[in-house]
Design a protein around this motif. Structure first.
Motif, PDB file in Angstrom:
ATOM      1  N   HIS A 122       0.860  -1.190   0.000  1.00 60.31           N
ATOM      2  CA  HIS A 122       0.000   0.000   0.000  1.00 60.31           C
ATOM      3  C   HIS A 122       0.893   1.236   0.000  1.00 60.31           C
ATOM      4  O   HIS A 122       1.849   1.316   0.773  1.00 60.31           O
ATOM      5  N   VAL A 123       0.569   2.187  -0.854  1.00 62.99           N
ATOM      6  CA  VAL A 123       1.280   3.470  -0.867  1.00 62.99           C
ATOM      7  C   VAL A 123       0.253   4.564  -0.595  1.00 62.99           C
ATOM      8  O   VAL A 123      -0.757   4.670  -1.308  1.00 62.99           O
ATOM      9  N   THR A 124       0.500   5.350   0.454  1.00 66.53           N
ATOM     10  CA  THR A 124      -0.391   6.457   0.800  1.00 66.53           C
ATOM     11  C   THR A 124       0.383   7.750   0.659  1.00 66.53           C
ATOM     12  O   THR A 124       1.430   7.918   1.290  1.00 66.53           O
ATOM     13  N   LYS A 125      -0.105   8.657  -0.194  1.00 69.92           N
ATOM     14  CA  LYS A 125       0.588   9.933  -0.399  1.00 69.92           C
ATOM     15  C   LYS A 125      -0.246  11.055   0.191  1.00 69.92           C
ATOM     16  O   LYS A 125      -1.426  11.192  -0.140  1.00 69.92           O
ATOM     17  N   GLY A 135      -2.711   3.940  -3.245  1.00 73.17           N
ATOM     18  CA  GLY A 135      -2.555   2.937  -4.306  1.00 73.17           C
ATOM     19  C   GLY A 135      -2.161   1.617  -3.671  1.00 73.17           C
ATOM     20  O   GLY A 135      -1.369   1.601  -2.740  1.00 73.17           O
ATOM     21  N   SER A 136      -2.724   0.527  -4.153  1.00 80.00           N
ATOM     22  CA  SER A 136      -2.383  -0.799  -3.608  1.00 80.00           C
ATOM     23  C   SER A 136      -2.158  -1.775  -4.740  1.00 80.00           C
ATOM     24  O   SER A 136      -2.854  -1.720  -5.759  1.00 80.00           O
ATOM     25  N   ILE A 137      -1.189  -2.647  -4.543  1.00 83.78           N
ATOM     26  CA  ILE A 137      -0.966  -3.723  -5.522  1.00 83.78           C
ATOM     27  C   ILE A 137      -0.716  -5.022  -4.764  1.00 83.78           C
ATOM     28  O   ILE A 137      -0.183  -5.007  -3.658  1.00 83.78           O
ATOM     29  N   PRO A 138      -1.111  -6.156  -5.357  1.00 84.56           N
ATOM     30  CA  PRO A 138      -0.729  -7.430  -4.738  1.00 84.56           C
ATOM     31  C   PRO A 138       0.784  -7.637  -4.859  1.00 84.56           C
ATOM     32  O   PRO A 138       1.397  -7.198  -5.837  1.00 84.56           O
ATOM     33  N   ILE A 139       1.368  -8.269  -3.869  1.00 88.60           N
ATOM     34  CA  ILE A 139       2.792  -8.629  -3.940  1.00 88.60           C
ATOM     35  C   ILE A 139       2.956  -9.660  -5.055  1.00 88.60           C
ATOM     36  O   ILE A 139       2.212 -10.631  -5.113  1.00 88.60           O
ATOM     37  N   VAL A 140       3.919  -9.407  -5.947  1.00 91.70           N
ATOM     38  CA  VAL A 140       4.114 -10.350  -7.067  1.00 91.70           C
ATOM     39  C   VAL A 140       5.314 -11.266  -6.863  1.00 91.70           C
ATOM     40  O   VAL A 140       5.341 -12.375  -7.381  1.00 91.70           O
ATOM     41  N   SER A 141       6.335 -10.800  -6.110  1.00 88.25           N
ATOM     42  CA  SER A 141       7.484 -11.695  -5.905  1.00 88.25           C
ATOM     43  C   SER A 141       7.975 -11.720  -4.471  1.00 88.25           C
ATOM     44  O   SER A 141       8.548 -12.709  -4.030  1.00 88.25           O
ATOM     45  N   GLY A 142       7.787 -10.632  -3.738  1.00 88.53           N
ATOM     46  CA  GLY A 142       8.300 -10.569  -2.378  1.00 88.53           C
ATOM     47  C   GLY A 142       9.755 -10.136  -2.296  1.00 88.53           C
ATOM     48  O   GLY A 142      10.281  -9.866  -1.222  1.00 88.53           O
ATOM     49  N   GLU A 143      10.426 -10.083  -3.467  1.00 89.15           N
ATOM     50  CA  GLU A 143      11.816  -9.612  -3.483  1.00 89.15           C
ATOM     51  C   GLU A 143      11.864  -8.076  -3.469  1.00 89.15           C
ATOM     52  O   GLU A 143      12.916  -7.471  -3.348  1.00 89.15           O
ATOM     53  N   LEU A 144      10.696  -7.467  -3.689  1.00 85.95           N
ATOM     54  CA  LEU A 144      10.433  -6.031  -3.552  1.00 85.95           C
ATOM     55  C   LEU A 144      10.769  -5.182  -4.779  1.00 85.95           C
ATOM     56  O   LEU A 144       9.978  -4.336  -5.159  1.00 85.95           O
TER      57      LEU A 144
END
Length: 294
Positions: A122-125, A135-144
């Motif tokens: 989650h990114v909150t500006k 803005g939110s996105i599902p984690i796709v790899s976890g490596e960041l």
């Protein structure tokens, strides 16, 4: 770690302004967080990558704007939180600092194992408007790095390449940390995009470049030979907590809760972000109760 060299960030453009680029060194910042939170190596790497991305995202803001990044995966580290602003001030913490995992199949710190591969970023500006942008996105790899790449593509509709790296020493201290974000703006042709992709594909890991002594500007030149550095700014750990702020928090607990604390004779409040402990004795708490009543 070079103790004399400050952490800093550079911004640049390439290909006639159709590519925007950021690169940052965060070695001191990440080591400061490691020291304050006593993080184990894999946690240092996960928190370090998150605050490095947040530092660059903060540099995309203006004035008094600020943002918070929350990484909430299903891994043992729990939640990772990073705050940054347009002035290069960054802070961060993690729920579980003392996680130890075996190395991954590449022999590297298993950041994805610590973060988890299911969950959300989650990114909150806070842009000074009535409502913050979220803005939110599902984690796709976890490596960041891949996860933030996905965030820019989906939440901000800006195709981007994100590189993040933290190298931890055998004594747990941070050898180097840093990263880059390359953003493709409208107007690039397929050949130009392919050339950038090839540069990125052949680029050694961020930590390798920094350990070789490359400055962050040189890192960008390896990807974008014609990059023009527009400006640079210092990056530093800065927490917004203060005794006054903690007192306000105590006042907000209400009279009943404060009376309970007074009966206990003292209170300690520890800031999540910097681990600073604020002590309040009985007299302090009685004064705060008077304020709460008024």
């Amino acid at each position: 770690m070079d103790n004399n060299k400050k952490d800093y960030l550079v911004r640049g453009t390439a290909l006639g302004g159709r590519v925007r680029a950021f690169a940052v060194s965060t070695t001191h910042l990440v080591d400061e967080l490691r020291r304050r939170h006593d993080t184990f190596p894999v946690v240092t790497a996960a928190l370090g990558r998150t605050v490095t991305a947040a530092a660059m995202m903060g540099a995309m803001l203006k004035g008094e704007e600020k943002l918070t990044v929350q990484v909430k995966g299903d891994g043992p580290v729990g939640q990772i939180v990073a705050d940054s602003n347009a002035k290069g001030e960054v802070r961060g913490y993690v729920n579980e600092p003392h996680i130890h995992l075996p190395s991954n199949s590449m022999g590297k710190l298993d950041v994805a194992g610590a973060v988890g591969t299911t969950g959300y970023i989650h990114v909150t500006k806070d842009l000074g408007l009535k409502e913050p942008y979220r803005g939110s996105i599902p984690i796709v790899s976890g490596e960041l790095a891949e996860d933030f790449t996905y965030y820019f593509a989906t939440s901000e509709q800006t195709p981007s390449a994100v590189g993040l790296g933290v190298l931890v020493n055998t004594d747990n201290s941070v050898i180097v940390a840093g990263g880059f974000i390359i953003q493709l703006l409208p107007g690039l042709n397929d050949d130009e995009i392919t050339e950038i992709e090839n540069s990125l594909g052949s680029l050694p890991p961020v930590t390798t470049l920094l350990e070789q002594g490359l400055e962050v500007e040189d890192m960008l030149r390896r990807i974008l030979p014609d990059v023009e550095i527009r400006d640079q700014m210092d990056i530093e750990f800065k927490c917004q907590c203060s005794r006054e702020r903690v007192e306000q928090t105590l006042i907000s607990l209400g009279e009943e809760e404060l009376t309970n604390l007074i009966e206990e004779g003292k209170a300690e409040v520890v800031c999540h972000f910097c681990n600073e402990a604020y002590q309040f004795d009985k007299e302090d708490l009685e004064a705060i109760l008077e304020q709460a009543k008024s």
